[in-house]
Design a protein around this motif. Structure first.
Motif, short mmCIF file in Angstrom:
data_model
loop_
_atom_site.label_atom_id
_atom_site.label_comp_id
_atom_site.label_asym_id
_atom_site.label_seq_id
_atom_site.Cartn_x
_atom_site.Cartn_y
_atom_site.Cartn_z
N UNK A 1 0.83 -1.19 0.00
CA UNK A 1 0.00 0.00 0.00
C UNK A 1 0.87 1.24 0.00
N UNK A 2 0.37 2.28 -0.67
CA UNK A 2 1.07 3.56 -0.63
C UNK A 2 0.06 4.69 -0.77
N UNK A 3 0.47 5.88 -0.33
CA UNK A 3 -0.41 7.04 -0.38
C UNK A 3 0.45 8.29 -0.40
N UNK A 4 -0.09 9.35 -0.97
CA UNK A 4 0.55 10.66 -0.95
C UNK A 4 0.09 11.42 0.28
N UNK A 5 0.99 12.20 0.88
CA UNK A 5 0.66 13.06 2.01
C UNK A 5 0.99 14.48 1.61
N UNK A 6 -0.03 15.32 1.46
CA UNK A 6 0.20 16.69 1.00
C UNK A 6 -0.18 17.71 2.06
N UNK A 7 0.39 18.90 1.95
CA UNK A 7 0.10 19.99 2.88
C UNK A 7 0.15 21.31 2.14
N UNK A 8 -0.68 22.26 2.59
CA UNK A 8 -0.69 23.61 2.04
C UNK A 8 0.40 24.42 2.73
N UNK A 9 1.41 24.83 1.96
CA UNK A 9 2.57 25.49 2.55
C UNK A 9 2.99 26.71 1.73
N UNK A 10 4.02 27.40 2.19
CA UNK A 10 4.46 28.62 1.54
C UNK A 10 3.46 29.75 1.66
N UNK A 11 2.58 29.67 2.66
CA UNK A 11 1.51 30.66 2.79
C UNK A 11 1.96 31.86 3.62
N UNK A 12 2.95 32.55 3.11
CA UNK A 12 3.48 33.75 3.76
C UNK A 12 2.55 34.93 3.52
N UNK A 13 2.27 35.67 4.57
CA UNK A 13 1.42 36.86 4.49
C UNK A 13 2.19 38.06 5.03
N UNK A 14 2.37 39.07 4.20
CA UNK A 14 3.13 40.26 4.59
C UNK A 14 4.51 39.90 5.16
N UNK A 15 5.15 38.93 4.51
CA UNK A 15 6.48 38.54 4.92
C UNK A 15 6.55 37.59 6.09
N UNK A 16 5.39 37.24 6.66
CA UNK A 16 5.36 36.37 7.84
C UNK A 16 4.77 35.00 7.46
N UNK A 17 5.51 33.91 7.75
CA UNK A 17 4.98 32.57 7.46
C UNK A 17 3.82 32.22 8.38
N UNK A 18 2.88 31.45 7.87
CA UNK A 18 1.74 31.01 8.68
C UNK A 18 1.89 29.58 9.16
N UNK A 19 3.01 28.94 8.81
CA UNK A 19 3.23 27.54 9.20
C UNK A 19 4.72 27.32 9.44
N UNK A 20 5.03 26.22 10.11
CA UNK A 20 6.42 25.80 10.29
C UNK A 20 6.78 24.94 9.08
N UNK A 21 7.13 25.61 7.99
CA UNK A 21 7.33 24.90 6.73
C UNK A 21 8.45 23.89 6.79
N UNK A 22 9.55 24.21 7.46
CA UNK A 22 10.66 23.25 7.55
C UNK A 22 10.20 21.94 8.17
#
Length: 250
Positions: A1-22
């Motif tokens: 079995x296999x599956x993809x795991x995706x996330x919404x990232x790179x969502x910087x607003x006014x120069x400030x990241x909204x997630x811990x992308x690393x």
């Protein structure tokens, strides 16, 4: 079995990241990168491309309505030509940032609109087809079934269905609208259990206690939720522990 795991990232607003992308890039297989519509800028797109290379993650475009004020989460009804041009510009911006673009997943209100509105679905699919022609390969569309799947087929684009690990489901198999009871799931153990059930059984519990079938090849987590990193790590540990390969399908 296999599956993809995706996330919404790179969502910087006014120069400030909204997630811990690393932290998120370290455990996922595909990243839906904001490309200027609801969030993100040239610098954040370049940073996402660099992280994708470093962690071996596939890059997908995450276009939105041009609506940074509302983070792309307010319904709109743009003219098809306007929407097509906007999505085209966003995809081009991500490619210009160095992305080896592998797929496209609309964001927020646009994501939901293209499941129900054929005109908007066709506009998005046309923009993706234009970019595909330029790249010389068909870019898959990632989303829920509906008008967008039909538009993808008409445009000779692959369509990949996903399921959400951190969003509530209704008995119709749709997502509970944000702001309503049960819209979000925050518990890492709960989302890890959901991931295993989706892969093994193709089903998910709804907010009213029923079960719906979901045939998904990709599982999504939102990077901007407070427990996103803990949830992503719990999901990855559960999948790895069960011998389920986490790999991008693109």
């Amino acid at each position: 079995m296999r599956v993809d795991l995706n996330a919404d990232l790179g969502e910087t607003v006014d120069g400030m990241p909204t997630a811990d992308d690393d932290a998120m890039f370290a455990v996922i297989s595909s990243a839906n990168v904001a490309c200027g519509g609801h969030a993100g800028d040239a610098a954040s797109m370049r940073a996402s491309v660099e992280r994708a290379i470093r962690f071996g993650v596939a890059v997908g475009a995450h276009p939105s309505y041009d609506d940074r004020e509302n983070f792309g989460r307010v319904a709109r009804s743009p003219e098809p030509g306007e929407l097509r041009a906007s999505v085209t510009a966003q995809l081009s911006a991500l490619v210009a940032a160095g992305a080896d673009l592998r797929y496209v997943k609309p964001h927020g209100a646009l994501y939901h609109a293209v499941t129900a509105d054929p005109r908007q679905a066709e506009a998005v699919a046309s923009a993706v087809a234009d970019q595909s022609s330029w790249l010389g390969r068909a870019l898959p569309l990632l989303g829920l079934t509906g008008a967008i799947a039909e538009a993808a087929a008409s445009a000779d684009l692959p369509f990949v269905q996903e399921a959400f690990l951190d969003r509530g489901y209704t008995a119709r198999g749709t997502l509970v609208p944000r702001g309503q009871p049960g819209d979000l799931v925050h518990d890492p153990d709960a989302v890890a259990d959901r991931a295993l059930r989706l892969v093994r059984d193709g089903e998910v519990d709804t907010v009213d206690g029923a079960r719906v079938c979901v045939d998904a090849a990709s599982l999504c987590l939102h990077g901007d939720t407070p427990t996103a990193v803990a949830m992503a790590r719990a999901v990855r540990a559960a999948l790895d522990g069960a011998g389920i390969e986490v790999r991008a399908p693109w």
